[in-house]
Write an enzyme that holds these catalytic residues in place. Structure first.
Site, PDB file in Angstrom:
ATOM      1  N   GLU A 585      48.041 139.030 -73.146  1.00  0.00           N
ATOM      2  CA  GLU A 585      46.921 138.130 -72.829  1.00  0.00           C
ATOM      3  C   GLU A 585      45.678 138.911 -72.420  1.00  0.00           C
ATOM      4  O   GLU A 585      44.555 138.530 -72.774  1.00  0.00           O
ATOM      5  CB  GLU A 585      47.329 137.136 -71.742  1.00  0.00           C
ATOM      6  CG  GLU A 585      48.489 136.212 -72.112  1.00  0.00           C
ATOM      7  CD  GLU A 585      48.286 135.449 -73.412  1.00  0.00           C
ATOM      8  OE1 GLU A 585      47.117 135.245 -73.812  1.00  0.00           O
ATOM      9  OE2 GLU A 585      49.283 135.074 -74.045  1.00  0.00           O
ATOM     10  N   ASP A 651      49.840 141.880 -79.362  1.00  0.00           N
ATOM     11  CA  ASP A 651      51.240 142.313 -79.248  1.00  0.00           C
ATOM     12  C   ASP A 651      51.333 143.820 -79.069  1.00  0.00           C
ATOM     13  O   ASP A 651      52.063 144.319 -78.203  1.00  0.00           O
ATOM     14  CB  ASP A 651      52.026 141.922 -80.508  1.00  0.00           C
ATOM     15  CG  ASP A 651      52.474 140.471 -80.501  1.00  0.00           C
ATOM     16  OD1 ASP A 651      52.358 139.816 -79.443  1.00  0.00           O
ATOM     17  OD2 ASP A 651      52.945 139.992 -81.546  1.00  0.00           O
TER      18      ASP A 651
END
Length: 750
Positions: A585, A651
């Site tokens: 995030e 990711d």
């Protein structure tokens, strides 16, 4: 007198005298000493074993973690050849996709479990419930009241249709009843302002990207009835979906005509619905492909309402389309007047230009058939079983599912989606461990620090841009668990839902009430400042979020559970789970979209030209890498490396930052005890737990759907792609150079 019995001698006079005691022999003494020594040794060994630290954690939490990891993995697979199979092979053998699901994964299992909790807290009324909670429970009961819903058939919808100019195909003499008063501006505006349904033109009020404290009107291309523009090719893998879509329209039109007592001309209905499909296909072809809409700088086109009228002059039914009338028709429902000087952001100028020649080819009846259909198709699942069943073939074509989810599951999710704070309160009180918040706060601080330190390693970014990136990272605000107000401030929660009044036997009307309430609330924001303290999600959600306009990361209570997080499980698992999610995030603030927004959430170019060019070059590596993955479940189609780029960057950044944060933890606190029964060290366990979060599979129909619509790569490629780029992973599992999981060429952005 004789002696009392109590005083009798206890020794008989005839008992012989005892012999003199014998001494122990040397052998007996030796044996006794030996037994004593063995006993002492045994006791000592038992005591030592009880307190001996063999480096293995034997707590119940460690045993549970080990069991979960072992159960999910396939230890016979080669981790350097296919880490997805190694990490998830056991899971894939044990789990079958439920008939009600389009996909199934560890994520979905957690969501299923959360739904059970929501069902439990929503179905039982309590005398102490505050008004907001009472309303949530009433809404839930109305949704599961299938007897009442079925008894009403399609009547609730039939009563509503006159408010949206009817549905011509299911209306007798539509031209006489509605045609004379019909205008495109009013028809599109009514669906938008009253029900939040955007057809033909997507008009909405949202945050101004370049001034994130303000709201502004946006004009964009609409969503479509099928999942993406690709489906409208209607050939090959999309043929079944197109056929099912038109059949769905026809079936609903027949049901309504039957319920209205109107004659059914199947040929006429088929002709009209195929015309709807033809029109929507043209609209779909006019929309811009998603991969060409990834640059927020290019999307942002600000102009006045008057300029929109000049730049995008549309004509429908031989009449000029009035952008002013259309806009004010919508905004008048919240008593806001929009002058011609009002600034508007147009996200889709190319679409509006391509739309112009399409509109002249169709009649009001065609447009209204499409507009009303797009509204009706959303409401079918709220009607009786007969209407619900009309959707079965369409659902199967898009998702591969042969059964609906249990009613209580759909209802729990519906109530949670519409009353997230009231439901969040119930969930938090029932299931959330409050101490998690402080542990996660500490993890965020650690991973943010690692991200900032990592900037020094980047050779492609210059010092000026690094400084701005550091400022932005430090400015990221975190939200963990839930907003305190939903538990502590009853009045505020009650006031949030003050206008809503549900009835247990009127589920359809409750839905309409929610649509009106939600859209009115959003439109009113136009003249309000953006509340950057407002949470962008509810608490009862298994997910995490980043908001570019708020520069905010959010970790709802629903995701703070194993395998992502537990205060009791090994830290390697926490860093590989929620740690990776935190890093993911944070990195979203610097992906291909987020990097365009500054620390305050404004769309501002804070990059030097050289750093921006280098970012695009670094990113291109991942575009190629993921774009080369071929997905067998989607008919061998390749992933879209452009559409998934932001998530892939996140990711890769997340896994690297979380791993380095875990290394820092070990340096500070020492190595953790190993888990029992699993021959892996904690570096390896970090990567294993990360991977097992994404164990899952898809139905082929949904794979075809998601490869075009989902900005995330499928779970197996999220594992493989990010770990192929991880030097630390290959070191942990000693993967040979140029093995599948350790290619020579590695991509890295952050």
């Amino acid at each position: 007198m004789g002696r009392s019995e109590s005083q009798m001698d206890i020794t008989d006079i005839n008992t012989p005298k005892p012999k003199k005691k014998q001494r122990w022999t040397p052998l007996e003494i030796s044996l006794s000493v030996l037994v004593l020594l063995l006993t002492v040794i045994a006791v000592t060994m038992i005591a030592l074993y009880a307190t001996y630290d063999d480096g293995i954690c034997k707590s119940s939490d460690c045993i549970k973690s080990a069991a979960r990891l072992i159960q999910n993995m396939d230890a016979t697979a080669e981790p350097c050849t296919d880490f997805f199979k190694y990490a998830c092979g056991g899971w894939l053998k044990r789990n079958v996709i439920p008939e009600t699901s389009s996909r199934y994964s560890n994520f979905d299992i957690l969501r299923d479990e959360l739904e059970v909790i929501l069902k439990d807290v929503l179905q039982e009324p309590k005398t102490e419930d505050i008004v907001a909670v009472q309303k949530a429970k009433t809404l839930y009961r109305s949704c599961v009241n299938e007897t009442a819903i079925d008894s009403r058939g399609g009547q609730p919808l039939l009563k509503l249709l006159p408010d949206v100019y009817g549905w011509p195909v299911a209306t007798q003499n539509w031209e006489q009843t509605y045609g004379t008063s019909w205008s495109a501006e009013k028809s599109i505006a009514q669906l938008n302002s009253n029900y939040g349904k955007k057809v033909l033109i997507n008009f909405f009020v949202g945050t101004d990207d370049k001034n994130s404290m303000n709201h502004i009107i946006h004009i964009d291309q609409p969503r479509l009835g099928l999942p993406s523009r690709d489906y409208y090719e209607c050939t090959g893998i999309y043929k079944e979906a197109c056929t099912a879509y038109v059949d769905f329209m026809i079936a609903v039109a027949k049901l309504i005509r039957q319920e209205e007592g109107l004659p059914i001309d199947e040929n006429q209905i088929s002709v009209e619905m195929n015309k709807v499909m033809e029109l929507e296909k043209e609209i779909a072809n006019a929309t811009t492909k998603s991969e060409d809409r990834n640059d927020p700088m290019l999307l942002y086109n600000k102009m006045t309402l008057a300029q929109i009228q000049n730049n995008f002059s549309l004509e429908i039914n031989g009449k000029p389309f009035s952008w002013s009338n259309f806009t004010n028709e919508i905004m008048s429902t919240v008593n806001i007047n929009i002058p011609n000087e009002e600034d508007v952001v147009v996200y889709a100028p190319e679409y509006l230009i391509k739309l112009k020649p399409i509109l002249t080819k169709y009649f009001p009846r065609d447009f209204q058939n499409l507009f009303s259909w797009r509204f009706i198709m959303d409401l079918v699942s709220s009607l009786s079983r007969t209407y619900k069943d009309s959707r079965n073939a369409f659902r199967k074509a898009l998702y591969g599912t042969t059964s609906e989810s249990a009613t209580w599951r759909r209802c729990a999710n519906y109530v949670n989606g519409n009353m997230e704070n009231a439901v969040g309160r119930l969930y938090v009180e029932a299931a959330f461990a409050g101490e998690s918040k402080h542990v996660v706060e500490d993890l965020i601080a650690q991973i943010r620090e690692v991200f900032i330190q990592t900037l020094d390693d980047l050779t492609w970014m210059d010092a000026e841009t690094k400084k701005k990136a550091e400022e932005k990272a430090l400015a990221i605000k975190e939200r963990i668990g839930y907003p305190d107000d939903i538990v502590s401030n009853d009045n505020k929660l009650n006031n949030e839902y003050l206008e809503l009044n549900y009835k247990e036997d009127e589920y359809f009307e409750n839905i309409i009430q929610n649509l009106k309430f939600s859209q009115s609330k959003q439109l009113k924001k136009l003249r309000e400042k953006v509340d950057k303290d407002e949470w962008i999600t509810g608490a009862a959600i298994v997910n995490a979020f980043y908001s570019s306009g708020r520069n905010q990361i959010v970790f709802p209570a629903g995701i703070l559970q194993p395998p992502f997080f537990s205060a009791q499980q090994s830290n390697s698992l926490n860093y590989g789970g929620i740690g990776m999610v935190i890093g993911h995030e944070i990195t979203h603030g610097f992906d291909d979209n987020g990097r365009n927004f500054n620390k305050d959430g404004d769309l501002v170019d804070w990059w030097t030209q050289q750093s921006a060019n280098n970012f695009k070059e670094q990113s291109q590596c991942m575009v190629y890498q993921y774009g080369n993955f071929s997905w067998d479940l989607a008919g061998g189609q390749h992933l879209n490396g452009i559409n998934t780029l932001g998530e892939n960057i996140a990711d890769n950044g997340g896994i690297g930052q979380a791993y380095r944060a875990y290394q820092n933890y070990v340096k500070k606190n020492g190595e953790e005890k190993l888990l029992p029964g699993i021959d892996l060290n904690h570096k390896q366990l970090f990567f294993l737990n990360f991977a097992q979060v994404w164990c899952g599979t898809y139905r082929p129909e949904y794979a075809v759907n998601s490869i075009k619509t989902d900005v995330h790569s499928p779970g197996n490629f999220r594992i493989i792609g990010s770990l192929q780029n991880s030097v630390e992973f290959s070191e942990a599992f000693q993967c040979p150079k140029n093995s599948y999981m350790n290619p020579e060429k590695k991509c890295r952005v952050w």
